[in-house]
Design a protein around this motif. Structure first.
Motif, mmCIF file in Angstrom:
data_model
loop_
_atom_site.group_PDB
_atom_site.id
_atom_site.type_symbol
_atom_site.label_atom_id
_atom_site.label_comp_id
_atom_site.label_asym_id
_atom_site.label_seq_id
_atom_site.Cartn_x
_atom_site.Cartn_y
_atom_site.Cartn_z
ATOM 1 N N VAL A 15 41.469 27.629 -51.426
ATOM 2 C CA VAL A 15 40.751 28.693 -50.721
ATOM 3 C C VAL A 15 41.154 28.759 -49.240
ATOM 4 O O VAL A 15 40.759 29.685 -48.542
ATOM 5 C CB VAL A 15 39.216 28.535 -50.825
ATOM 6 C CG1 VAL A 15 38.751 28.705 -52.244
ATOM 7 C CG2 VAL A 15 38.773 27.202 -50.274
ATOM 8 N N THR A 144 35.881 31.822 -50.437
ATOM 9 C CA THR A 144 36.397 33.194 -50.496
ATOM 10 C C THR A 144 35.363 34.020 -51.244
ATOM 11 O O THR A 144 34.482 33.451 -51.881
ATOM 12 C CB THR A 144 37.746 33.262 -51.249
ATOM 13 O OG1 THR A 144 37.510 32.948 -52.621
ATOM 14 C CG2 THR A 144 38.757 32.291 -50.672
ATOM 15 N N ASN A 174 36.996 33.184 -46.212
ATOM 16 C CA ASN A 174 38.422 33.409 -46.059
ATOM 17 C C ASN A 174 38.886 34.489 -47.032
ATOM 18 O O ASN A 174 38.217 34.774 -48.020
ATOM 19 C CB ASN A 174 39.136 32.081 -46.345
ATOM 20 C CG ASN A 174 40.518 32.037 -45.756
ATOM 21 O OD1 ASN A 174 40.926 32.939 -45.020
ATOM 22 N ND2 ASN A 174 41.248 30.987 -46.070
ATOM 23 N N ARG A 175 40.059 35.037 -46.772
ATOM 24 C CA ARG A 175 40.694 35.991 -47.681
ATOM 25 C C ARG A 175 39.806 37.186 -47.991
ATOM 26 O O ARG A 175 39.678 37.602 -49.151
ATOM 27 C CB ARG A 175 41.016 35.323 -49.006
ATOM 28 C CG ARG A 175 41.941 34.166 -48.851
ATOM 29 C CD ARG A 175 43.008 34.262 -49.901
ATOM 30 N NE ARG A 175 43.935 33.184 -49.721
ATOM 31 C CZ ARG A 175 44.162 32.250 -50.634
ATOM 32 N NH1 ARG A 175 43.538 32.293 -51.784
ATOM 33 N NH2 ARG A 175 45.026 31.314 -50.383
ATOM 34 N N GLU A 206 42.243 38.717 -45.409
ATOM 35 C CA GLU A 206 43.479 38.392 -46.125
ATOM 36 C C GLU A 206 44.638 38.928 -45.285
ATOM 37 O O GLU A 206 44.586 40.046 -44.798
ATOM 38 C CB GLU A 206 43.450 39.085 -47.498
ATOM 39 C CG GLU A 206 44.729 39.006 -48.275
ATOM 40 C CD GLU A 206 44.762 37.825 -49.223
ATOM 41 O OE1 GLU A 206 44.106 36.816 -48.916
ATOM 42 O OE2 GLU A 206 45.425 37.936 -50.255
#
Lengths: 271, 187
Positions: A15, A144, A174-175, A206
């Motif tokens: 992740v 994520t 994240n992302r 991202e």
């Protein structure tokens, strides 16, 4: 000097723990802090790669523990930033090579000379996780907006709350893909925060730039123009106690919103 | 011919819309699935246990209201740090006072009988104690457990009675908020 020991963990692998570690560490060092990063992922080390330091490692954390070298000798200085250094994991050993006590001890020693000690935690909730958390008093939980990552983050949060030494933990998402969230194909940041009911410290979009930056061994925070880089720099500022608003990722993708913002700025009525 | 082509076109367009509708829900599907799975993770309540809880709740509540047993919805929900047990029961018909009384009296009688039996059993276990101490200890433990459960039941009965006083509506929503310590304690 008493440095802050922050463990960066996630439960689920892949992740972006190590990427987060490399970037927050670099950003903190760029801001003038003395930072040391500890890779505790014994046998599966990667932090050295992300920092482009893989060829400079002579001693690892296992060498320190087994007293083949002094702690200071094992710290590898960053190429660009003398404030930043890395204590690498051993690649040839497994999680049993270092104990919780030994890691605690290393963190205590480093606290005297550094502002921030970032501990990169291996995936999973086994001994590797227990070791990484042992010396830390703060935690950043990376996730994520995907079901499996959120579920594992929930588990990790449960384990962190049970630990007395961990005084606070924050969530880093994240992302994040604003387009997918907009089309209701992906859970939003708010969804994840609500489900985990944890305080947020960062939202990282991202960014394909992450791939190239990893390939070059150069954290993306060094790229001033990168959106993900900016997001990571903001995380570092929040860690330092600054009150930085979260990037409005949706705005970045919509031309209309940009134009609107531009005009509202002209008129001086920015919200 | 032309008619067919038009119809095909219409169906295609329709299916396109249907697909996007489905995709639009992907986020909600993920969120809802995740909620359910996290509640199970946090409470250690497996689907079987939830099923059992549901069954027992139906038995309990049926004494007071006539309800749609199949439609009873039992969900665990997160409200901030507090975990809540959400119970939604479509009430078919409120029972008469007489009916409820009869039901309760019947149950009280049964309870008395089982209590009497328990006393007998206790006497038996005391005898057994002399011969085998370990075995009797175990039995005592299980008795204690059943007593605990009975206490819990009487508590929730009171709650339901209160709810019953308010007029019967077609669908009555009850929220049994459990003082279950926050999720993290499960570890």
């Amino acid at each position: 000097m008493t440095g802050r020991v922050i463990v960066i963990t996630s439960g689920k692998g892949g992740v972006g723990k190590t990427t987060t570690n490399a970037n927050i560490g670099t950003a903190l060092a760029r801001a003038g802090n003395k930072v040391v990063m500890i890779d505790t992922d014994l046998g599966l080390r990667n932090l050295d790669l992300l920092l482009g330091l893989e060829n400079r490692i002579v001693y690892t954390i296992v060498d320190v523990v087994e007293e083949r070298c002094k702690l200071k000798q094992a710290l590898v200085k960053d190429k660009k930033n003398p404030n930043l250094c890395l204590l690498a994991a051993a690649q040839t050993r497994d999680k049993t090579a270092v104990t919780e006590e030994q890691l605690k001890d290393i963190c205590e020693k480093l606290k005297k000379d550094y502002d921030f000690i970032l501990v990169d935690c291996p995936a999973g909730i086994e001994q590797g996780f227990q070791n990484a958390v042992a010396g830390a008093s703060e935690a950043i939980v990376v996730t994520t907006p995907e079901m499996s990552a959120v579920r594992d983050a929930d588990r990790i949060i449960g384990l962190l709350e049970a630990k007395e030494e961990i005084k606070s933990y924050k969530l880093l998402i994240n992302r994040v893909r604003p387009n997918l969230i907009k089309s209701n194909d992906m859970m939003s940041v708010d969804d994840v925060v609500e489900i985990l009911s944890a305080e947020l410290i960062g939202i990282i979009p991202e960014d394909t730039g992450i791939i190239t930056s990893t390939n070059k061994g150069e954290p993306i925070v060094n790229d001033e123009k990168s959106l993900a880089g900016t997001a990571y720099r903001n995380v570092a500022r929040r860690i330092m106690g600054e009150d930085v608003p979260f990037l409005n990722l949706e705005e970045e993708t919509s031309v209309v919103a940009k134009v609107k913002k531009f005009f509202s700025k002209l008129v001086g009525k920015e919200k | 011919m032309g008619d067919n082509i038009l119809r095909e076109l219409y169906n295609k367009v329709l299916s396109l819309f249907k697909q996007t509708e489905k995709e639009e829900n992907a986020k909600d599907v993920a969120r809802n699935r995740l909620r359910v799975v996290l509640m199970q993770d946090r409470t250690n309540l497996t689907p079987e246990l939830l099923q059992r809880m549901r069954k027992e709740l139906v038995e309990l509540l049926s004494k007071y209201v006539e309800m749609d047993k199949e439609a009873l919805e039992l969900n665990l929900d997160q409200d901030g740090d507090q975990m809540a047990l959400m119970l939604s029961i479509p009430v078919i018909r409120a029972k008469d006072e007489a009916e409820i009384k009869a039901e309760l009296e019947k149950e009280d009688k049964e309870k008395e009988e089982t209590e009497a039996e328990e006393v007998e059993e206790e006497a038996e276990t005391e005898e057994a104690q002399e011969s085998d101490e370990d075995a009797s200890e175990e039995e005592n433990e299980t008795e204690e457990n059943t007593e605990d459960i009975e206490e819990d039941n009487s508590d929730s009965e009171e709650e339901v009675e209160e709810a019953e006083e308010s007029d019967s509506v077609d669908s009555e929503k009850e929220e049994v908020s459990e003082d279950k310590a926050s999720k993290k304690e499960t570890k």
